[in-house]
Design a protein around this motif. Structure first.
Motif, PDB file in Angstrom:
ATOM      1  N   ALA A  25       0.828  -1.209   0.000  1.00 26.51           N
ATOM      2  CA  ALA A  25       0.000   0.000   0.000  1.00 26.51           C
ATOM      3  C   ALA A  25       0.861   1.258   0.000  1.00 26.51           C
ATOM      4  N   ILE A  26       1.970   1.238   0.736  1.00 25.34           N
ATOM      5  CA  ILE A  26       2.867   2.399   0.795  1.00 25.34           C
ATOM      6  C   ILE A  26       3.513   2.636  -0.568  1.00 25.34           C
ATOM      7  N   VAL A  27       4.008   1.570  -1.196  1.00 23.14           N
ATOM      8  CA  VAL A  27       4.649   1.709  -2.513  1.00 23.14           C
ATOM      9  C   VAL A  27       3.653   2.222  -3.542  1.00 23.14           C
ATOM     10  N   LYS A  28       2.415   1.697  -3.510  1.00 19.97           N
ATOM     11  CA  LYS A  28       1.383   2.154  -4.443  1.00 19.97           C
ATOM     12  C   LYS A  28       1.035   3.623  -4.208  1.00 19.97           C
ATOM     13  N   ALA A  29       0.854   4.013  -2.947  1.00 28.05           N
ATOM     14  CA  ALA A  29       0.527   5.410  -2.631  1.00 28.05           C
ATOM     15  C   ALA A  29       1.652   6.345  -3.069  1.00 28.05           C
ATOM     16  N   HIS A  30       2.902   5.918  -2.891  1.00 27.79           N
ATOM     17  CA  HIS A  30       4.037   6.742  -3.307  1.00 27.79           C
ATOM     18  C   HIS A  30       4.065   6.898  -4.819  1.00 27.79           C
ATOM     19  N   SER A  31       3.751   5.821  -5.545  1.00 30.18           N
ATOM     20  CA  SER A  31       3.727   5.885  -7.006  1.00 30.18           C
ATOM     21  C   SER A  31       2.648   6.845  -7.496  1.00 30.18           C
ATOM     22  N   VAL A  32       1.458   6.772  -6.897  1.00 28.16           N
ATOM     23  CA  VAL A  32       0.373   7.671  -7.288  1.00 28.16           C
ATOM     24  C   VAL A  32       0.735   9.113  -6.963  1.00 28.16           C
ATOM     25  N   TRP A  33       1.367   9.335  -5.834  1.00 27.35           N
ATOM     26  CA  TRP A  33       1.758  10.679  -5.393  1.00 27.35           C
ATOM     27  C   TRP A  33       2.720  11.321  -6.396  1.00 27.35           C
ATOM     28  N   ASN A  34       3.512  10.488  -7.087  1.00 26.83           N
ATOM     29  CA  ASN A  34       4.466  10.984  -8.081  1.00 26.83           C
ATOM     30  C   ASN A  34       3.934  10.911  -9.509  1.00 26.83           C
ATOM     31  N   ALA A  35       2.644  10.560  -9.686  1.00 26.34           N
ATOM     32  CA  ALA A  35       2.096  10.327 -11.024  1.00 26.34           C
ATOM     33  C   ALA A  35       2.020  11.628 -11.823  1.00 26.34           C
ATOM     34  N   ARG A  36       2.253  11.517 -13.139  1.00 30.23           N
ATOM     35  CA  ARG A  36       2.104  12.650 -14.049  1.00 30.23           C
ATOM     36  C   ARG A  36       1.263  12.219 -15.246  1.00 30.23           C
ATOM     37  N   ILE A  37       0.269  13.045 -15.608  1.00 29.95           N
ATOM     38  CA  ILE A  37      -0.659  12.749 -16.699  1.00 29.95           C
ATOM     39  C   ILE A  37      -0.405  13.738 -17.824  1.00 29.95           C
ATOM     40  N   SER A  38      -0.363  13.256 -19.035  1.00 31.38           N
ATOM     41  CA  SER A  38      -0.066  14.136 -20.163  1.00 31.38           C
ATOM     42  C   SER A  38      -1.204  15.133 -20.383  1.00 31.38           C
ATOM     43  N   THR A  39      -0.852  16.273 -20.919  1.00 30.48           N
ATOM     44  CA  THR A  39      -1.846  17.329 -21.169  1.00 30.48           C
ATOM     45  C   THR A  39      -2.895  16.869 -22.178  1.00 30.48           C
ATOM     46  N   ALA A  40      -2.490  16.095 -23.169  1.00 28.79           N
ATOM     47  CA  ALA A  40      -3.453  15.623 -24.173  1.00 28.79           C
ATOM     48  C   ALA A  40      -4.522  14.743 -23.536  1.00 28.79           C
ATOM     49  N   ARG A  41      -4.102  13.804 -22.678  1.00 31.11           N
ATOM     50  CA  ARG A  41      -5.069  12.941 -21.999  1.00 31.11           C
ATOM     51  C   ARG A  41      -6.001  13.751 -21.101  1.00 31.11           C
ATOM     52  N   LEU A  42      -5.436  14.730 -20.398  1.00 30.33           N
ATOM     53  CA  LEU A  42      -6.251  15.548 -19.503  1.00 30.33           C
ATOM     54  C   LEU A  42      -7.320  16.316 -20.265  1.00 30.33           C
ATOM     55  N   ASN A  43      -6.979  16.873 -21.407  1.00 33.82           N
ATOM     56  CA  ASN A  43      -7.949  17.683 -22.143  1.00 33.82           C
ATOM     57  C   ASN A  43      -9.004  16.824 -22.833  1.00 33.82           C
ATOM     58  N   ARG A  44      -8.643  15.611 -23.256  1.00 38.38           N
ATOM     59  CA  ARG A  44      -9.673  14.699 -23.766  1.00 38.38           C
ATOM     60  C   ARG A  44     -10.635  14.313 -22.647  1.00 38.38           C
ATOM     61  N   TRP A  45     -10.057  14.081 -21.456  1.00 38.81           N
ATOM     62  CA  TRP A  45     -10.902  13.749 -20.307  1.00 38.81           C
ATOM     63  C   TRP A  45     -11.805  14.923 -19.928  1.00 38.81           C
ATOM     64  N   LEU A  46     -11.249  16.143 -19.930  1.00 33.16           N
ATOM     65  CA  LEU A  46     -12.028  17.328 -19.567  1.00 33.16           C
ATOM     66  C   LEU A  46     -13.177  17.547 -20.537  1.00 33.16           C
ATOM     67  N   ALA A  47     -12.938  17.313 -21.822  1.00 30.41           N
ATOM     68  CA  ALA A  47     -14.006  17.478 -22.812  1.00 30.41           C
ATOM     69  C   ALA A  47     -15.149  16.509 -22.533  1.00 30.41           C
ATOM     70  N   GLY A  48     -14.824  15.286 -22.149  1.00 30.48           N
ATOM     71  CA  GLY A  48     -15.862  14.317 -21.817  1.00 30.48           C
ATOM     72  C   GLY A  48     -16.640  14.708 -20.581  1.00 30.48           C
ATOM     73  N   GLN A  49     -15.944  15.229 -19.580  1.00 37.83           N
ATOM     74  CA  GLN A  49     -16.624  15.660 -18.350  1.00 37.83           C
ATOM     75  C   GLN A  49     -17.594  16.806 -18.635  1.00 37.83           C
ATOM     76  N   ASP A 107     -18.691  22.584  -5.345  1.00 38.17           N
ATOM     77  CA  ASP A 107     -19.128  21.212  -5.600  1.00 38.17           C
ATOM     78  C   ASP A 107     -18.725  20.752  -7.009  1.00 38.17           C
ATOM     79  N   TYR A 108     -18.626  21.675  -7.973  1.00 36.21           N
ATOM     80  CA  TYR A 108     -18.175  21.287  -9.306  1.00 36.21           C
ATOM     81  C   TYR A 108     -16.666  20.994  -9.297  1.00 36.21           C
ATOM     82  N   LYS A 109     -15.922  21.734  -8.475  1.00 34.15           N
ATOM     83  CA  LYS A 109     -14.493  21.430  -8.328  1.00 34.15           C
ATOM     84  C   LYS A 109     -14.321  20.032  -7.730  1.00 34.15           C
ATOM     85  N   ARG A 110     -15.137  19.701  -6.717  1.00 32.69           N
ATOM     86  CA  ARG A 110     -15.058  18.368  -6.129  1.00 32.69           C
ATOM     87  C   ARG A 110     -15.444  17.299  -7.146  1.00 32.69           C
ATOM     88  N   PHE A 111     -16.397  17.617  -8.013  1.00 37.92           N
ATOM     89  CA  PHE A 111     -16.797  16.693  -9.065  1.00 37.92           C
ATOM     90  C   PHE A 111     -15.609  16.386  -9.984  1.00 37.92           C
TER      91      PHE A 111
END
Length: 483
Positions: free
Chosen positions: A365-389, A431-435
């Protein structure tokens, strides 16, 4: 390989003050009250060209039973056995006491080499005690003042013969505590982890939750002082361990009580030291007692770790004492989701520090949490996701003004931090930020880790362009095209 220096002596002779001077920072708690130090604290010592490991120990007392002073003495004796040289401190203002004579005999029998030093020797008050030190029969004493830095040259000369027995004693050790602390600042920012750099963990919780016992179970040895008494640990003790092939540096912290109950100066210093460990940690393990879980102080500690932007793992200790495990597990998970919604999805692991059960799941659990804490998502993926939201759940239009979410990017990790550029950031409700945050957790597999989301006003890319100079001929050509 550098040598190891253990600083020993009876309580309140200035061992922690000298330790802080040798490591170059205030790592150990210092107070006029005797017996502040209880555990062994290691640090990277520096004196002139020499680099070595220095150990601060608890004050040696005559107790040899299973009482708290007796267990403290056993830990100090262990430090004497593992050290290459012992620096025996006495208080020059007090002189040689019967306890000093007993400890001198102990060191003569157990320590490979002893250097005698009369601390607090500045001024006339320390002269008589310095000369009295000769009667201990441990060679010529050094007159020093740990507080004012007097006599450090004499200590250097006394350590040089020790250093000559070790090939690389003048080289800086591979893993330096300074490098570890400086690589992650208190805002949680940091560079990419260098190869072999340990994951930094802080184990926090209320007094008597079993923090030191848990760390000992991970280490596989009784490295930290434990017992039935609450509040044994007084300052944050850092230990290094290779845990199933992964390097870790674990900070065992003092138990944190409610602020209203913390009255003594020493306990305030202990809590402050624990908070500092949380700020420098990468993963915070919040340790609960299964018999009294999720008290208000537990919730405050977990919330503190989230607000500091640290990855959080909740460990429920003393699981071996629980009889109705299935019912208790469901009860704990329901309470966790209800009382700590800001840590939704954070791992909760059942462990027994006494028996060692559940430690493999805790490590994963510690190793997984540390990996997520250091995660980086590409801008292209984020904007495709944002458009869907936006397509599924468009932002509200307060006062009839439509809010346009134009662009999203991740600006840093540790913890993952995102910026969304939009037309009216002040009009986006919480509440939209939390969404959006909950959507990021769900769709990018980031359970439990703190996520920071900021809204910024998007700029018009054409606002700084000059209008073209349209001539009469241009207008005439435009009319002919329309015709």
């Amino acid at each position: 390989m550098s040598f190891t220096l253990a600083i020993v002596g009876r309580p309140n002779v200035g061992k922690s003050t000298l330790f802080n001077r040798l490591v170059g920072k205030r790592l150990a708690l210092v107070d006029d009250q005797p017996g502040v130090t209880r555990d062994l604290r290691e640090g990277s010592g520096r004196l002139g060209p020499l680099r070595f490991t220095v150990i601060d120990t608890a004050g040696l007392e005559e107790a040899t039973d299973e009482s708290l002073p007796g267990r403290m003495r056993a830990l100090t004796e262990r430090a004497v056995d593992m050290a290459d040289v012992c620096l025996f401190l006495i208080d020059a203002r007090v002189g040689v006491t019967p306890t000093d004579r007993i400890l001198g005999e102990l060191l003569r029998k157990r320590a490979p080499q002893v250097i005698l030093a009369a601390n607090k020797a500045e001024g006339r008050k320390g002269e008589q005690g310095f000369y009295d030190a000769y009667e201990l029969g441990l060679g010529e004493p050094l007159a020093i003042s740990a507080e004012h830095g007097i006599g450090m040259d004499d200590l250097l000369r006394a350590l040089e013969p020790v250093a000559e027995r070790f090939e690389d004693a003048t080289a800086i050790v591979d893993v330096d505590l300074d490098e570890i602390d400086d690589s992650v600042n208190e805002e949680g920012e940091g560079a990419i982890l260098p190869p072999g750099r340990p994951i930094q963990i802080a184990v926090v919780g209320r007094p008597n939750a079993g923090k030191s016992t848990l760390v000992n179970a991970i280490l596989g040895e009784d490295r930290l002082l434990t017992g039935p008494e609450a509040g044994i640990t007084r300052d944050a003790i850092a230990v290094s361990v290779d845990w199933d092939g992964v390097p870790f540096r674990i900070f065992d912290t003092a138990g944190m009580r409610k602020k209203a109950k913390v009255q003594e100066k020493l306990e305030k210093l202990s809590v402050s030291d624990g908070l500092r460990a949380v700020r420098f940690a990468e993963v915070v393990v919040v340790l609960l007692d299964v018999q009294i879980p999720f008290e208000s102080q537990d919730l405050r500690i977990a919330d503190l770790a989230e607000r500091e932007g640290r990855a959080v793992v909740v460990a429920v200790n003393k699981w071996d004492l629980e009889e109705e495990k299935s019912h208790k597990l469901n009860e704990l998970r329901e309470a966790f989701g209800r009382l700590l919604p800001q840590l939704r999805g954070a791992p909760m692991v059942m462990v027994s520090a006494l028996t060692g059960k559940g430690l493999d799941r805790l490590r994963a659990a510690i190793v997984k949490a540390h990996s997520v804490w250091n995660a980086r998502i590409s801008t292209a993926r984020l904007n495709r996701w944002l458009a869907g939201q936006i397509a599924d759940h468009p932002p509200p239009a307060p006062g009839g003004r439509r809010i346009r979410l134009r662009y999203m990017t991740q600006v840093k990790t540790r913890p993952p931090t995102f910026v969304v550029f939009c037309s009216h950031p002040e009009g986006v409700p919480d509440d939209y930020k939390r969404f959006l945050v909950n959507g990021l957790r769900r769709d990018f597999d980031m359970p439990g880790t703190p996520i920071r989301l900021y809204l910024r006003a998007g700029e018009n890319p054409y606002k700084d362009r000059k209008k073209p100079n349209v001539t009469a001929l241009d207008k005439h050509k435009a009319r002919r095209v329309r015709d």
